[in-house]
Design a protein around this motif. Sequence first.
Motif, mmCIF file in Angstrom:
data_model
loop_
_atom_site.group_PDB
_atom_site.id
_atom_site.type_symbol
_atom_site.label_atom_id
_atom_site.label_comp_id
_atom_site.label_asym_id
_atom_site.label_seq_id
_atom_site.Cartn_x
_atom_site.Cartn_y
_atom_site.Cartn_z
ATOM 1 N N ILE A 211 0.855 -1.186 0.000
ATOM 2 C CA ILE A 211 0.000 0.000 0.000
ATOM 3 C C ILE A 211 0.891 1.236 0.000
ATOM 4 O O ILE A 211 1.623 1.486 0.972
ATOM 5 N N LEU A 212 0.855 1.971 -1.092
ATOM 6 C CA LEU A 212 1.673 3.186 -1.199
ATOM 7 C C LEU A 212 1.001 4.321 -0.437
ATOM 8 O O LEU A 212 -0.065 4.805 -0.830
ATOM 9 N N VAL A 213 1.611 4.711 0.661
ATOM 10 C CA VAL A 213 1.046 5.770 1.507
ATOM 11 C C VAL A 213 1.513 7.122 0.977
ATOM 12 O O VAL A 213 2.234 7.218 -0.017
ATOM 13 N N ARG A 214 1.110 8.178 1.653
ATOM 14 C CA ARG A 214 1.537 9.504 1.246
ATOM 15 C C ARG A 214 2.553 10.107 2.208
ATOM 16 O O ARG A 214 3.101 11.167 1.965
ATOM 17 N N HIS A 215 2.798 9.464 3.324
ATOM 18 C CA HIS A 215 3.796 9.909 4.292
ATOM 19 C C HIS A 215 4.139 8.692 5.151
ATOM 20 O O HIS A 215 3.242 7.920 5.498
ATOM 21 N N GLU A 216 5.410 8.534 5.488
ATOM 22 C CA GLU A 216 5.811 7.347 6.244
ATOM 23 C C GLU A 216 5.105 7.254 7.595
ATOM 24 O O GLU A 216 4.866 6.150 8.104
ATOM 25 N N GLN A 217 4.769 8.395 8.198
ATOM 26 C CA GLN A 217 4.026 8.324 9.462
ATOM 27 C C GLN A 217 2.700 7.597 9.252
ATOM 28 O O GLN A 217 2.260 6.821 10.098
ATOM 29 N N GLY A 218 2.072 7.878 8.094
ATOM 30 C CA GLY A 218 0.830 7.186 7.779
ATOM 31 C C GLY A 218 1.041 5.683 7.672
ATOM 32 O O GLY A 218 0.204 4.886 8.107
ATOM 33 N N ALA A 219 2.188 5.272 7.108
ATOM 34 C CA ALA A 219 2.474 3.836 6.982
ATOM 35 C C ALA A 219 2.541 3.183 8.359
ATOM 36 O O ALA A 219 2.004 2.090 8.585
ATOM 37 N N GLY A 220 3.207 3.858 9.293
ATOM 38 C CA GLY A 220 3.326 3.300 10.637
ATOM 39 C C GLY A 220 1.987 3.172 11.327
ATOM 40 O O GLY A 220 1.678 2.149 11.961
ATOM 41 N N HIS A 221 1.155 4.220 11.226
ATOM 42 C CA HIS A 221 -0.157 4.160 11.878
ATOM 43 C C HIS A 221 -1.084 3.153 11.174
ATOM 44 O O HIS A 221 -1.923 2.526 11.822
ATOM 45 N N MET A 222 -0.948 3.021 9.841
ATOM 46 C CA MET A 222 -1.748 1.995 9.156
ATOM 47 C C MET A 222 -1.365 0.604 9.661
ATOM 48 O O MET A 222 -2.238 -0.245 9.879
ATOM 49 N N ALA A 223 -0.072 0.376 9.839
ATOM 50 C CA ALA A 223 0.362 -0.915 10.378
ATOM 51 C C ALA A 223 -0.212 -1.128 11.777
ATOM 52 O O ALA A 223 -0.624 -2.241 12.133
ATOM 53 N N GLU A 224 -0.282 -0.053 12.570
ATOM 54 C CA GLU A 224 -0.883 -0.168 13.908
ATOM 55 C C GLU A 224 -2.365 -0.511 13.820
ATOM 56 O O GLU A 224 -2.861 -1.376 14.541
ATOM 57 N N GLY A 225 -3.080 0.214 12.959
ATOM 58 C CA GLY A 225 -4.518 -0.038 12.828
ATOM 59 C C GLY A 225 -4.791 -1.450 12.353
ATOM 60 O O GLY A 225 -5.709 -2.122 12.846
#
Length: 594
Positions: free
Chosen positions: A45-59
């Motif tokens: 999943i190509l995110v728009r910011h690495e912080q989003g990638a981390g929180h998506m992994a958390e969710g």
Amino acid sequence: MRVKGSRALLESLKREGVDTIFGYPGGAVIPIYDMIYQFPDIRHILVRHEQGAGHMAEGYALATGKVGVCLATSGPGATNLVTPLADAMMDSVPIVAITGQVRSNLIGTDAFQEADITGITMPITKHNWLVKDVNQLPEIVAEAFHVARSGRPGPVLIDIPRDVSDAEFEYTPVESVDIPTYKPTTRGHSVQIKRAAELIDQAKKPILYVGGGANHAYAFNEVRELAEKINTPVTTTLKGLGAFPETHPLSLGMLGMHGTAYANYAVSECDLLIAVGARFDDRVTGKVAEWVPNAKIIHIDIDPAEIGKVLLADVPIVGDVKAILTELNKVVKGKQHPEWVSQINKLKQDFPLHYPNDGVLHGQYVIEQIGEVSNHDAICVTDVGQHQMWAAQFFKCERPRQFVTSGGLGTMGFGLPAAIGAQFGAPDKPVFCVTGDGSIQMCIQELMVATIYKLPIKICILNNQFLGMVRQWQELFHENRYSSVDLEASPDFVKLAEAYGAHAIRCFKPSGVRAALEEAMSITDRPTVLDFRISKEENVYPMIPSGGTIHQMVVQRPPDMVPLDSYIASETYMGEDDQATQEEKETVPVPRAK
């Protein structure tokens, strides 16, 4: 089989059951991205910011119980993962973060996009690895997943220099993991369990205090069995929501700073506190010296470091919460406490959760309607702020992993990306993201990801044009000096949502809430953003001041406080948006919370 390090990484991830990676490419991870291209079973999943990638992994992890995986390049890509990693560490969320690193011979030379990410993340991960030898890569990946998901779950990080990704070696899959220095205790001590049972059988006013550890351990049935067997009221922490059904007669809801008044009164009155997977957070205890003054304490937790950290326990039991409760349920005799339960029920009648019945749209009402329109089956993901506490109070969780939020770190911007991760992990469940006009602007760019993947997330912005929780503290403790909390100059969220390709609805009055939510539920091919224009002045009650005691609990706005809405013209409050019709601006009665 001779392969490159990048292929060994993907083969190892596949063996761990990874089906989704949230990430963002960059120079140091191009070999890994080139290999992902050849692994169609692993969705990136190509995110728009690495912080989003981390929180998506958390969710994803919180909604499924699986390990979430995120991927970023070296330097700024890696450091953008710091906040999600710290968040996951505080809330015991199992994620594996993979970062690229500059070539091994350049480490320590201030090379382009170099950052010492293992040094930076050492205090905010369970463990991290810098892969120096490609031959160690399969074993490191296996160990990383084992550490992330076992014992007290948490985040780990694997830093892979680019030359390691490119290096070839003879790949052999890792069949099992044995780390001599890492042996989490899972079985509780039988003598301690017996002592706990004796205390429980002797108690006259017991309380079950259940934290996020019960959710992580899947101890839902065991918690309920113990509560019903000994007829004990149950209160949960913010992260423990869902570990016990909130519609159960023995439920007290959440306790602590913004917990129910009756939960806090009950805890202060109890003679036995049975702490299950909870860590006595300061937002729960307030002034520790005066918390549960008359109670003995049983503390059950898989992390020995939590035992005695804040409060000494009369009976500490280290181990897996589910396993310990299973054993405990076998040995407790079971006892009814009619007078205690009657006292609790009286507290519930005297101090119910409530909000103004003044015809104005309030966030609590929106939360109640989200629960009802989704039949309390939705996954509720929140950001951080007033809306988070209203969601904790009014959503009424029925099952584990239903309430996804940032507890310990309190990360604004968590909500939207975590909701995206949750929806990827649980595609058959409706996902509501409850956020504020402040929080949503911190990671709103991830809305594009939800649109691209046609995720039907309902993003409910409780828009009070303020940083509401900070404003509340300034009102109550700083004489209404509202310093830098005014968010009136915000984007038009409806137009912004439409620009991202999402469906959008704006709602001004209570009578429009249900229809707006039902319209959102009917949208299945894209996210829906709902801009709820709520009361600007609403506070979260009850409230125990930080570091305070139960005696300082405020259950409603003090009478000498000047309501902000009283000196803001109703036309201005309702918004100058020309989409608001006269009918929309009319006020209608709001059903009072039960």
